[in-house]
Motif scaffolding. Structure first.
Motif, mmCIF file in Angstrom:
data_model
loop_
_atom_site.group_PDB
_atom_site.id
_atom_site.type_symbol
_atom_site.label_atom_id
_atom_site.label_comp_id
_atom_site.label_asym_id
_atom_site.label_seq_id
_atom_site.Cartn_x
_atom_site.Cartn_y
_atom_site.Cartn_z
ATOM 1 N N UNK A 129 1.306 8.323 12.102
ATOM 2 C CA UNK A 129 -0.096 7.979 11.899
ATOM 3 C C UNK A 129 -0.414 7.931 10.410
ATOM 4 N N UNK A 130 -0.778 6.766 9.901
ATOM 5 C CA UNK A 130 -1.138 6.658 8.484
ATOM 6 C C UNK A 130 -2.500 7.298 8.210
ATOM 7 N N UNK A 180 0.861 -1.179 0.000
ATOM 8 C CA UNK A 180 0.000 0.000 0.000
ATOM 9 C C UNK A 180 0.904 1.238 0.000
ATOM 10 N N UNK A 181 0.947 1.973 -1.109
ATOM 11 C CA UNK A 181 1.815 3.152 -1.172
ATOM 12 C C UNK A 181 1.482 4.162 -0.073
ATOM 13 N N UNK A 182 2.532 4.697 0.536
ATOM 14 C CA UNK A 182 2.360 5.681 1.603
ATOM 15 C C UNK A 182 3.676 6.404 1.812
ATOM 16 N N UNK A 183 3.575 7.638 2.238
ATOM 17 C CA UNK A 183 4.769 8.394 2.596
ATOM 18 C C UNK A 183 5.046 8.140 4.066
ATOM 19 N N UNK A 184 6.257 7.713 4.381
ATOM 20 C CA UNK A 184 6.618 7.398 5.762
ATOM 21 C C UNK A 184 7.146 8.605 6.510
ATOM 22 N N UNK A 185 7.650 8.341 7.700
ATOM 23 C CA UNK A 185 8.210 9.383 8.558
ATOM 24 C C UNK A 185 9.132 8.727 9.565
ATOM 25 N N UNK A 186 9.933 9.530 10.229
ATOM 26 C CA UNK A 186 10.784 9.020 11.305
ATOM 27 C C UNK A 186 9.930 8.655 12.512
ATOM 28 N N UNK A 187 10.370 7.645 13.248
ATOM 29 C CA UNK A 187 9.636 7.225 14.440
ATOM 30 C C UNK A 187 8.283 6.632 14.080
ATOM 31 N N UNK A 188 7.430 6.537 15.078
ATOM 32 C CA UNK A 188 6.072 6.056 14.839
ATOM 33 C C UNK A 188 5.253 7.202 14.258
#
Length: 131
Positions: free
Chosen positions: A114-115, A104-112
């Motif tokens: 929220x999608x 599922x394409x998504x832009x991530x981030x550092x740490x935890x």
């Protein structure tokens, strides 16, 4: 539900192989013990990693749902929990890995992080995991 971004090939090794420990320099936050988390493959690979295998070519997408069971610190004094474990780091242990049939394409981030609701819905459509 939160997500955690991990670089390839480590994310693929968790989703599709036997890696059941994540190496981190920080402790797993208590609120994530026993919780399900989306596993996001980072947009860029770990350039220093030398691991080969299938399903390691997905980037910038959620590829699995995982559950953290706890953590411990590896001081290097004794053999530790896994061949994947690095000395001198916290080992976040995990199990109950559900690889997604389709990333599922998504832009991530550092740490935890929220999608979006769209990402959560797309993951839920592929699994029986509650959001």
């Amino acid at each position: 539900m939160k997500a955690l971004t991990i670089r390839q090939p480590w994310a693929g090794a968790i989703a599709h192989q036997t890696k059941r420990v994540e190496n981190r320099t920080w402790k797993l936050p208590q609120k994530f013990h026993g919780e399900r988390v989306l596993l996001h493959a980072a947009a860029q690979p770990d350039k220093d990693a030398v691991v080969y295998g299938p399903n390691l070519d997905v980037f910038g997408a959620v590829i699995a749902v995982i559950r953290f069971t706890g953590y411990h610190y590896d001081s290097g004094a004794d053999p530790c929990c896994s061949e994947w474990a690095f000395r001198g780091t916290y080992h976040w242990t995990l199990d109950d890995v559900i690889a997604l049939p389709e990333p599922v394409p998504a832009k991530g981030a550092l740490g935890f992080w929220t999608p979006s609701d769209d990402v959560l819905a797309a993951v839920h459509a592929q699994t029986a995991v509650d959001q």
